[in-house]
Design a protein around this motif. Structure first.
Motif, short mmCIF file in Angstrom:
data_model
loop_
_atom_site.label_atom_id
_atom_site.label_comp_id
_atom_site.label_asym_id
_atom_site.label_seq_id
_atom_site.Cartn_x
_atom_site.Cartn_y
_atom_site.Cartn_z
N GLU A 68 0.84 -1.19 0.00
CA GLU A 68 0.00 0.00 0.00
C GLU A 68 0.88 1.25 0.00
O GLU A 68 1.12 1.86 1.05
N GLN A 120 -8.46 -0.65 -2.84
CA GLN A 120 -8.47 -2.10 -2.72
C GLN A 120 -9.78 -2.56 -2.07
O GLN A 120 -10.04 -2.25 -0.91
N GLN A 143 -6.44 -5.55 1.92
CA GLN A 143 -5.32 -4.62 1.98
C GLN A 143 -4.04 -5.45 1.95
O GLN A 143 -3.81 -6.28 2.84
#
Length: 241
Positions: A36, A135, A139
């Motif tokens: 991320e 997303q 995650q």
């Protein structure tokens, strides 16, 4: 982390401590990166006015270890508690939430001084460095609705600000995909078990933390230097005092 049973065993800090310590050495020395990645975004065009008093915000964005760890370093935040939101009190148990069938999401309840940091600024950190809002129901390595991207709004003003900000960011096309963050109102927050609290702070060499979460804290420091605090607010320390 896709298997809740495996993740539950990993959450036990005494399990396989020796092997984890060895594997952490290599990860600790690796370049900071995570699934991320941070995205530079503008502040919300619509925000609340600074005001005296404490307010609450509840955000869900994947594993609560990292989300809590980020907001523990935000100036003006007086508490950041890992927990569950979206389901019932009876189901607010880690192993049950891990089934993905309770309606709960791993969440963090943030208490903040509204004279020092605004709800909009917290949202900016949330969308920029705390998780990836594009997303859907996952995650990074974590899969399931319990890892969904959700803002649990406390009142109509928060809902209006969050809704406006999502529209603003989508219009600016700063992310490679549309934002999938949902807004849920009227949902109670339930604190998670003690062993989940302050997990990032207490386990900085834990492999999952090293790879997925420490980069988020570093991104907070780099992208939001005026909001970053070196000293995190700790849940368990407050409980013991």
């Amino acid at each position: 982390m896709t298997n809740p049973t495996k993740r539950s065993s990993r959450c036990n800090r005494s399990l396989m401590a020796g092997l984890l310590a060895l594997s952490a050495i290599a990860l600790w020395q690796a370049p900071a990166s995570a699934a991320e990645d941070a995205v530079v975004i503008p502040p919300p065009a619509l925000d609340e006015q600074a005001k005296p008093g404490l307010e609450k915000a509840v955000f869900a964005g994947g594993c609560f270890w990292g989300v809590q760890g980020v907001f523990q370093h935000v100036k003006g935040v007086t508490s950041a508690v890992s927990g569950y939101a979206g389901g019932s009190a009876d189901d607010a148990v880690y192993e049950t939430v891990g089934s993905g069938r309770t309606g709960h999401a791993e969440s963090v309840e943030i208490t903040y001084d509204a004279s020092k940091v605004t709800y909009g600024q917290l949202l900016q950190v949330y969308f920029s460095v705390a998780h990836n809002p594009t997303q859907l129901n996952y995650q990074g390595p974590d899969r399931g609705t319990q890892y969904r991207s959700t803002v649990f709004t406390e009142n109509a003003e928060q809902e209006k600000i969050a809704q406006s900000y999502i529209a603003q960011l989508d219009k600016a096309k700063l992310f490679d995909k549309p934002i999938v963050t949902t807004l849920e109102s009227g949902k109670a927050f339930y604190p998670a078990e003690d062993y989940h609290q302050d997990f990032l702070q207490l386990n900085p060499t834990y492999p999952y933390i090293v790879y997925n979460d420490l980069p988020k804290v570093e991104n907070l420091k780099a992208l939001f230097p005026t909001l970053y605090s070196d000293k995190p607010v700790l849940v368990m320390a407050a409980k013991k005092s």
